[in-house]
Design a protein around this motif. Structure first.
Motif, short mmCIF file in Angstrom:
data_model
loop_
_atom_site.label_atom_id
_atom_site.label_comp_id
_atom_site.label_asym_id
_atom_site.label_seq_id
_atom_site.Cartn_x
_atom_site.Cartn_y
_atom_site.Cartn_z
N ASP A 203 25.52 56.25 3.03
CA ASP A 203 26.69 57.06 3.39
C ASP A 203 27.99 56.31 3.12
O ASP A 203 28.90 56.81 2.49
CB ASP A 203 26.65 57.40 4.89
N ILE A 204 28.05 55.09 3.65
CA ILE A 204 29.30 54.32 3.54
C ILE A 204 29.55 53.95 2.08
O ILE A 204 30.68 54.00 1.61
CB ILE A 204 29.24 53.06 4.43
N GLU A 205 28.50 53.59 1.39
CA GLU A 205 28.65 53.21 -0.02
C GLU A 205 29.20 54.40 -0.83
O GLU A 205 30.15 54.25 -1.59
CB GLU A 205 27.30 52.77 -0.58
N ALA A 206 28.61 55.57 -0.63
CA ALA A 206 29.05 56.76 -1.38
C ALA A 206 30.51 57.08 -1.04
O ALA A 206 31.32 57.39 -1.93
CB ALA A 206 28.15 57.94 -1.04
N MET A 207 30.85 56.95 0.23
CA MET A 207 32.21 57.23 0.67
C MET A 207 33.19 56.25 0.01
O MET A 207 34.24 56.65 -0.49
CB MET A 207 32.25 57.09 2.20
N LEU A 208 32.85 54.97 0.01
CA LEU A 208 33.75 53.97 -0.56
C LEU A 208 33.87 54.13 -2.09
O LEU A 208 34.94 53.93 -2.66
CB LEU A 208 33.30 52.56 -0.19
N GLN A 209 32.77 54.48 -2.73
CA GLN A 209 32.82 54.72 -4.19
C GLN A 209 33.81 55.85 -4.46
O GLN A 209 34.63 55.76 -5.38
CB GLN A 209 31.44 55.16 -4.71
N ASP A 210 33.72 56.90 -3.66
CA ASP A 210 34.60 58.06 -3.84
C ASP A 210 36.07 57.65 -3.59
O ASP A 210 36.97 57.97 -4.37
CB ASP A 210 34.15 59.15 -2.85
N LEU A 211 36.28 56.90 -2.49
CA LEU A 211 37.65 56.50 -2.15
C LEU A 211 38.25 55.55 -3.19
O LEU A 211 39.46 55.54 -3.39
CB LEU A 211 37.67 55.81 -0.77
N SER A 212 37.39 54.77 -3.84
CA SER A 212 37.91 53.77 -4.79
C SER A 212 38.67 54.46 -5.93
O SER A 212 39.70 53.96 -6.37
CB SER A 212 36.78 52.89 -5.33
N THR A 213 38.18 55.61 -6.38
CA THR A 213 38.89 56.29 -7.47
C THR A 213 40.12 57.03 -6.93
O THR A 213 41.17 57.04 -7.57
CB THR A 213 37.97 57.29 -8.21
N ARG A 214 40.01 57.57 -5.73
CA ARG A 214 41.17 58.29 -5.17
C ARG A 214 42.33 57.34 -4.87
O ARG A 214 43.48 57.66 -5.11
CB ARG A 214 40.82 58.93 -3.83
N PHE A 215 42.00 56.17 -4.26
CA PHE A 215 43.06 55.29 -3.78
C PHE A 215 43.33 54.08 -4.69
O PHE A 215 44.18 53.26 -4.39
CB PHE A 215 42.73 54.77 -2.36
N GLY A 216 42.55 53.97 -5.76
CA GLY A 216 42.82 52.91 -6.74
C GLY A 216 42.41 51.53 -6.29
O GLY A 216 43.18 50.57 -6.42
N PHE A 217 41.21 51.39 -5.74
CA PHE A 217 40.71 50.04 -5.46
C PHE A 217 39.39 49.81 -6.18
O PHE A 217 38.73 50.76 -6.62
CB PHE A 217 40.62 49.75 -3.96
N THR A 218 39.03 48.53 -6.30
CA THR A 218 37.72 48.19 -6.84
C THR A 218 36.78 48.01 -5.65
O THR A 218 37.09 47.24 -4.73
CB THR A 218 37.80 46.85 -7.62
N TYR A 219 35.70 48.73 -5.68
CA TYR A 219 34.73 48.60 -4.58
C TYR A 219 33.66 47.60 -4.99
O TYR A 219 33.11 47.68 -6.08
CB TYR A 219 34.10 49.98 -4.29
N ILE A 220 33.38 46.64 -4.11
CA ILE A 220 32.23 45.75 -4.36
C ILE A 220 31.32 45.76 -3.13
O ILE A 220 31.79 45.93 -2.01
CB ILE A 220 32.64 44.30 -4.74
N PRO A 221 30.02 45.58 -3.34
CA PRO A 221 29.08 45.68 -2.22
C PRO A 221 29.35 44.67 -1.10
O PRO A 221 29.17 45.00 0.06
CB PRO A 221 27.72 45.40 -2.88
#
Ligand SMILES: Nc1ncnc2c1ncn2[C@@H]1O[C@H](COP(=O)(O)OP(=O)(O)OP(=O)(O)O)[C@@H](O)[C@H]1O
Ligand SMILES: [Mg+2]
Length: 288
Positions: A203-221
């Motif tokens: 859940d959290i991973e999918a949410m952060l992946q989604d937010l990374s494109t919306r808010f312009g960050f690089t998501y790493i595990p």
């Protein structure tokens, strides 16, 4: 915005999140040691000198070096102490001045300057964010932590927009661009991931992946929940200081996995051009 003098070179990496206890100091310490072990010169600044976790971690490291004559890399460290001036305005001015002095010195002498910040909004914290070339935000696997980044509809789980901290980061990014012509790289890492909790992990991973494109960050595990990330604090050491950490010889499966997690973070921090510059530097020194 105050500009640093023209000779500054060091890449400024700020560990920030207005949420307390999410792993800023732990990640800052591991990134510092990892960068130094790669061959970069690193200076460190602690803006959370009142709690002083980063400062104590490093003080423990200096003591280990003295006591055991250990040959381990240690950064030049500068804690920014709280001002004891009489008025709030004088306090803020004095603390800002200390911070600028530390920043000017550290960026002049180092490839990277790693800054640890307190888990709350403060004038120094805001100032540090404005100077971040790279901002690393650890978040724990919980909706409470995500809430600081995104405003999420509890019924549908839809993202309504950025929330407090993400808004502040976006404003800083805009101001840096306008006033300094500089970008802000934002890396969001999860921390204390519990590998057995697969549902929350997804859940959290999918949410952060989604937010990374919306808010312009690089998501790493990021980092899993591991004793090795906390039990070497008193000696000021990290798993990268263990015998065989470089080759991997003698490390347990968990230590190897932890090393990989730290490497992932370091990789996200180091800009491409600095990676190439370091390679050139190493080749030139090998050839000499
Ligand atoms: N990946 C991890 N595995 C195990 N323990 C961890 C991990 N990351 C952090 N911790 C532990 O969690 C606690 C909080 O971590 P840390 O002090 O790094 O957070 P912080 O964001 O700097 O907190 P504060 O906002 O209070 O400064 C510490 O006891 C630390 O040892
Ligand atoms: Mg801390």
């Amino acid at each position: 915005m105050k500009k640093l003098n023209a000779n500054t070179v060091g890449h400024i990496v700020v560990f920030g999140n207005e949420k307390g206890g999410c792993g800023k100091s732990t990640a800052a310490m591991h990134a510092t040691v990892a960068l130094m072990r790669l061959g970069y010169k690193v200076g460190t600044i602690d803006l959370d000198a009142r709690q002083g976790t980063f400062t104590r971690y490093l003080a423990n490291r200096f003591q280990t070096v003295m006591r055991e004559h250990k040959n381990i890399p240690t950064p030049v460290h500068m804690p920014i102490r709280r001002s004891e001036a009489a008025t709030l305005k004088e306090k803020m001015d004095e603390e800002s001045a200390f911070f600028f002095m530390a920043l000017e010195e550290q960026t002049r002498d180092n490839d990277f300057v790693v800054i640890d910040t307190p888990g709350a909004d403060s004038h120094l914290n805001r100032l540090a964010h404005r100077f971040a070339d790279t901002l690393v935000t650890p978040v724990n696997d919980s909706m409470v932590d995500l809430d600081l980044i995104a405003d999420i509809d509890p019924a549908t789980m839809d993202v309504r927009g950025p929330s407090t901290y993400a808004k502040a980061v976006m404003a800083v990014r805009e101001a840096r661009k306008k006033e300094l012509g500089l970008g802000l790289r934002w890396v969001v890492m999860r921390n204390r991931i519990n590998p057995t909790n697969l549902k929350s992990k997804r859940d959290i991973e999918a949410m952060l992946q989604d937010l990374s494109t919306r808010f312009g960050f690089t998501y790493i595990p990021g980092f899993s929940e591991r004793i090795i990330f906390r039990d070497m604090f008193l000696k000021g050491l990290t798993l990268l200081d263990l015998e065989g950490a470089e080759t991997g010889k003698g490390l347990s499966a968990s230590q190897l996995a932890a090393r990989q997690e730290v490497r992932y973070l370091t990789h996200a921090i180091v800009p491409e051009e600095m990676r190439i510059a370091l390679m050139r530097r190493k080749k030139a020194s090998n050839a000499a």
